[in-house]
Enzyme design. Structure first.
Site, PDB file in Angstrom:
ATOM      1  N   PRO A  41      39.279 -44.465  13.329  1.00 28.23           N
ATOM      2  CA  PRO A  41      37.832 -44.443  13.035  1.00 28.23           C
ATOM      3  C   PRO A  41      37.410 -43.040  12.593  1.00 28.23           C
ATOM      4  O   PRO A  41      37.712 -42.060  13.253  1.00 28.23           O
ATOM      5  CB  PRO A  41      37.178 -44.790  14.381  1.00 28.23           C
ATOM      6  CG  PRO A  41      38.261 -45.376  15.221  1.00 28.23           C
ATOM      7  CD  PRO A  41      39.549 -44.791  14.728  1.00 28.23           C
ATOM      8  N   GLU A  42      36.760 -42.963  11.447  1.00 29.83           N
ATOM      9  CA  GLU A  42      36.249 -41.686  10.971  1.00 29.83           C
ATOM     10  C   GLU A  42      34.737 -41.669  11.179  1.00 29.83           C
ATOM     11  O   GLU A  42      34.157 -42.613  11.694  1.00 29.83           O
ATOM     12  CB  GLU A  42      36.630 -41.482   9.509  1.00 29.83           C
ATOM     13  CG  GLU A  42      38.155 -41.367   9.342  1.00 29.83           C
ATOM     14  CD  GLU A  42      38.550 -40.683   8.049  1.00 29.83           C
ATOM     15  OE1 GLU A  42      37.755 -39.888   7.546  1.00 29.83           O
ATOM     16  OE2 GLU A  42      39.645 -40.945   7.563  1.00 29.83           O
TER      17      GLU A  42
END
Ligand SMILES: [Zn+2]
Length: 271
Positions: free
Chosen positions: A2-3
């Protein structure tokens, strides 16, 4: 992984369910996350209301009546809100039971995520206090990038990934931002002109904002095995497009390994 856009999408997804709610209980099914979840946390949280749902870099901050929960999704974590009593999935390690009858669950197969708690100002927490400016907030602009690139020979792509200088820009978004700014990922950071730094700062903001917009407004849209929002993937110009025609000039996209990670660029659009 997840960014920043996925974390912001998660924040927006859980906020309506969590804000103003009281945490009735925390069920600790697996406390061995990146840092152990303290066994005293369930007692500490019980009865506290959620006053705000914020994000700092890739950390989600649940501001409670007396303290702040600091959540991080690590490499593979996700948060979902469900009706209490919904069947638990493998790797649902934490469950926050809310007074609404819903439950917030942290799922994390690789257990690099974290759940910490502080009663002090979270900005002073060791994990948060040395974070660099956020690309989506004031302070991140061409002047800032110009200043931090001056004496650095490191490749500009690697500088973008350095969390002490730029917060929350991961591999996908660094590659995409450099394409938009027409800058080769391997260029020495200090070779960038002020104008290029301005273009790059603007591109980083644009690519993150676009990803947030396409991250979907519901959690259902968010869940993808690799953490990349499905809608956003169709908008990528270079990332994982090695050998395919550049969407701008038709030159085949190239792939290089930089700092042990794949980098993608167009040899004719990016100088
Ligand atoms: Zn091109």
């Amino acid at each position: 992984m997840p960014e920043l856009p996925e974390v912001e999408t998660t924040r927006r997804g859980i906020e309506p369910h969590v804000l103003g709610r009281r945490i009735d209980a925390l069920l600790l099914h697996e406390p061995r996350l990146r840092w152990p979840v303290p066994g005293t946390l369930p007692a500490t949280l019980a009865g506290q209301r959620v006053r705000a749902v914020e994000r700092r870099a890739k950390y989600l901050l649940l501001r409670l009546a007396r303290g702040t929960l600091i959540l991080h999704l690590g490499m593979s974590g996700s948060l979902r809100v469900l009706a209490a009593g919904s069947p638990r999935l493998t790797h649902d390690h934490l469950e926050f039971l809310l007074d609404s009858g819903e439950v917030l669950r942290l799922n994390d197969p690789r257990r690099f995520g974290s759940c910490l708690y502080t009663e002090q100002d979270p900005a002073l927490h060791p994990l948060l206090r040395s974070l660099a400016p956020e690309p989506l907030e004031p302070g991140f602009d061409g002047d800032y990038l110009f200043r931090v690139t001056r004496r650095r020979r490191v490749a500009i792509k690697l500088l973008l990934l350095n969390g002490r200088l730029v917060t929350g820009v991961g591999n996908i978004y660094a590659s995409e931002a450099l394409f938009r700014a027409r800058i080769r990922p391997g260029r020495a950071a200090r070779s960038l002109t002020l104008a290029e730094c301005g273009k790059l700062a603007q591109s980083v903001r644009a690519v993150l904002a676009l990803a947030v917009r396409h991250g979907g407004t519901t959690l259902r849209d968010y869940v993808h095995a690799d953490g990349t929002p499905g809608y956003f993937r169709q908008k990528l110009f270079v990332y994982e497009r090695a050998g395919l025609a550049c969407r701008r000039c038709r030159t085949p996209i190239r792939q290089r390994v930089q700092g042990a990670r794949s980098t993608y660029f167009c040899p004719s659009c990016q100088a």
